[in-house]
Design a protein around this motif. Sequence first.
Motif, PDB file in Angstrom:
ATOM      1  N   ALA A 154       0.937  -1.400  -0.094  1.00 43.47           N
ATOM      2  CA  ALA A 154       0.015  -0.001  -0.013  1.00 43.47           C
ATOM      3  C   ALA A 154       0.749   1.247   0.103  1.00 43.47           C
ATOM      4  N   HIS A 155       2.143   1.075   0.252  1.00 47.54           N
ATOM      5  CA  HIS A 155       3.146   2.161   0.223  1.00 47.54           C
ATOM      6  C   HIS A 155       2.694   3.266   1.460  1.00 47.54           C
ATOM      7  N   LEU A 156       2.786   2.635   2.503  1.00 49.88           N
ATOM      8  CA  LEU A 156       2.502   3.231   3.907  1.00 49.88           C
ATOM      9  C   LEU A 156       3.846   3.040   4.727  1.00 49.88           C
ATOM     10  N   ALA A 157       3.999   4.195   5.432  1.00 53.31           N
ATOM     11  CA  ALA A 157       4.664   3.974   6.794  1.00 53.31           C
ATOM     12  C   ALA A 157       3.917   3.654   7.913  1.00 53.31           C
ATOM     13  N   LEU A 158       4.253   2.628   8.505  1.00 54.63           N
ATOM     14  CA  LEU A 158       3.320   1.971   9.608  1.00 54.63           C
ATOM     15  C   LEU A 158       4.129   1.525  10.701  1.00 54.63           C
ATOM     16  N   HIS A 159       3.666   2.225  11.879  1.00 56.36           N
ATOM     17  CA  HIS A 159       4.278   1.705  13.191  1.00 56.36           C
ATOM     18  C   HIS A 159       3.388   1.236  13.878  1.00 56.36           C
ATOM     19  N   VAL A 160       3.574  -0.089  14.714  1.00 50.69           N
ATOM     20  CA  VAL A 160       2.808  -0.706  15.276  1.00 50.69           C
ATOM     21  C   VAL A 160       3.351  -1.014  16.524  1.00 50.69           C
ATOM     22  N   ARG A 161       2.931  -0.331  17.906  1.00 52.07           N
ATOM     23  CA  ARG A 161       3.438  -0.660  19.181  1.00 52.07           C
ATOM     24  C   ARG A 161       2.539  -1.417  20.005  1.00 52.07           C
TER      25      ARG A 161
END
Length: 203
Positions: A154-161
């Motif tokens: 999807a061309h996302l920058a994704l941070h999951v914490r």
Amino acid sequence: MSRTARIERQTSESKVLVEVDLDGSGRHDISTGVGFYDHMLTAFARHALVDLTVQTEGDTHIDAHHTVEDTAIVLGQALREALGDKKGIRRFGDATVPLDEALVQAVVDVSGRPYCVHTGEPDAQAYVAIGGATGPAYQGSLTRHVFETIAFHAHLALHVRVLAGRDPHHLVETQFKAFARAFRDAVALDPRETGVPSTKGTL
């Protein structure tokens, strides 16, 4: 402006159809053959307010891996296509979501630069099998892989914490809901750019 997409992909391991409408209401028709994954994709649709159809036929007689991975590939591709030139969106989204003892923060940047940072899961989560009563179980190690795959396609920058949690089901579900809420905010139309009031960020 129509923000919809339909993507089909077939390999020797799976056949996947995904349809998305970014300006939907959370309607969903999801069948992957992996019951817990269906539950997670349903949560994504509802909390992102994305209308989502997913029909996957995979080699679930082996395990859930190819089915889960290939569905995530096509979902990411569909989200990217539906976003089009991304003009007028908020771009950034941030959500912190609880589910009983579990707490997760997700941050999305619709940047065009794929990147995923996934932290905080207990080490044992990778070895947990969730569900599987009527099909293959969902392995805990798949969650990070799903988010990495969606972000890449999807061309996302994704941070999951993952900030807290104990129950394996809650740990996964809270991540999907947090991602959905952050994504919903990120793709909402920004009235400062479009002059059109947005309702995407509200239930």
